[in-house]
Design a protein around this motif. Structure first.
Motif, PDB file in Angstrom:
ATOM      1  N   ASP A  56      64.340 -36.985  28.400  1.00 29.01           N
ATOM      2  CA  ASP A  56      63.687 -37.691  29.408  1.00 29.01           C
ATOM      3  C   ASP A  56      64.566 -37.900  30.502  1.00 29.01           C
ATOM      4  O   ASP A  56      64.653 -38.944  31.139  1.00 29.01           O
ATOM      5  N   ASN A  91      60.001 -35.789  25.454  1.00 30.31           N
ATOM      6  CA  ASN A  91      58.277 -35.763  25.667  1.00 30.31           C
ATOM      7  C   ASN A  91      58.066 -35.446  26.997  1.00 30.31           C
ATOM      8  O   ASN A  91      57.356 -34.451  27.373  1.00 30.31           O
ATOM      9  N   HIS A 118      64.744 -36.734  19.763  1.00 31.20           N
ATOM     10  CA  HIS A 118      64.303 -37.849  20.855  1.00 31.20           C
ATOM     11  C   HIS A 118      63.782 -38.951  20.649  1.00 31.20           C
ATOM     12  O   HIS A 118      64.276 -39.996  20.697  1.00 31.20           O
ATOM     13  N   HIS A 153      64.188 -42.214  23.548  1.00 26.48           N
ATOM     14  CA  HIS A 153      62.816 -42.427  23.841  1.00 26.48           C
ATOM     15  C   HIS A 153      62.286 -43.894  24.305  1.00 26.48           C
ATOM     16  O   HIS A 153      61.705 -44.204  24.843  1.00 26.48           O
TER      17      HIS A 153
HETATM   18 FE   LIG Z   1      60.392 -40.329  25.702  1.00 23.21          FE
END
Ligand SMILES: [Fe+2]
Length: 266
Positions: free
Chosen positions: A48, A74, A139, A179
């Protein structure tokens, strides 16, 4: 599933995540690492790099130039394929989901083809050994890149994720994750689940300093990062990212807690 094994790392290891397009925080982290004599080969980002703040493309360029190890979050996975949303796992029509439309569109408008290609080549798992302990980096979780593992989650939930990860990368002593944006060090039996928190946004506790971790020979400790909050805030204002996360930089509280378990609401 792309895995990278870094082998044995010696000396202190710095782990951070959630840059969230906060270039000022990333610059401060790079300066902090230099002041601690930690080289990029001993520094791992849990993903991220791009999200809520103003400098999506600049943050990608800065971290690529810096040369530390970077895991795919993500946000990187979604931007790499030019997806329409951030893939954070927010519920449809939730506040986080609605807010994400603005910052994700801003990030997507900045990210170049070269950055997309770089993102598409990032690993999903990083493995290394340090001080006779074996670490696996994910993550969110092993079951899903956008899995949220919170400090209040049960031992069973966390052990299930560790078991799953061990089916992919063999036995580990410690998982390093990101995350959630919330720092966490949890011991369960002889395993650890560690989240560095995020450097790009505060951890919804009223503190504006952000979070990373240092793994030394003796311990794993949460560290605080001071950076130029006002400049990061003003950059968000200047790019019309004024839906709530800009205020978070100054208040230390998130614009919505709905993604958090109720026990963690403040
Ligand atoms: Fe994330």
């Amino acid at each position: 599933m792309k895995k990278i094994d870094l082998g044995v790392l010696s000396g202190d290891v710095l782990v951070f995540g959630g840059v969230y397009s906060n270039l000022h925080a990333l610059d401060a982290l790079i300066d902090k690492a230099a002041s601690m004599n930690i080289l990029p080969e001993n520094i791992i980002c849990t993903g991220d790099v791009v999200a809520y703040c103003a400098y999506a493309q600049d943050s990608v360029e800065r971290i690529r130039d810096f040369g530390c190890h970077v895991l795919a979050g993500n946000c990187e996975n979604q931007l790499a394929v030019d997806a329409e949303d951030c893939g954070c796992g927010f519920e449809l029509d939730s506040t986080c989901s609605l807010l994400s439309k603005t910052w994700y569109a801003h990030a997507k408008s900045q990210i170049t083809e070269s950055s997309r290609i770089w993102m598409s080549n990032l690993p999903d798992r990083i493995i290394f050994s340090h001080n006779n302990l074996r670490f696996g980096v994910v993550h969110g979780g092993a079951s899903d890149v956008s899995k949220f593992i919170w400090p209040v989650d049960s031992d069973k939930t966390i052990l299930n994720e560790i078991d799953l990860l061990e089916t992919e990368i063999n036995s580990i002593d410690c998982v390093l994750a990101g995350h959630t944006g919330i720092p966490m060090i949890r011991d369960i039996n002889d395993k650890k689940w560690v989240n560095s928190g995020a450097i790009g946004l505060p951890a919804n506790n009223g503190e504006i300093d952000t979070n990373f971790i240092i793994i030394s020979e003796k311990s794993i400790i949460n560290m605080k990062l001071e950076y130029d909050v006002n400049s990061a805030f003003q950059a968000m204002q200047a790019t019309s990212l004024i839906q709530g996360y800009h205020s978070t930089l100054r208040t230390g509280y998130w614009p919505s807690e709905e993604i958090l378990p109720k026990e963690m609401w403040v």
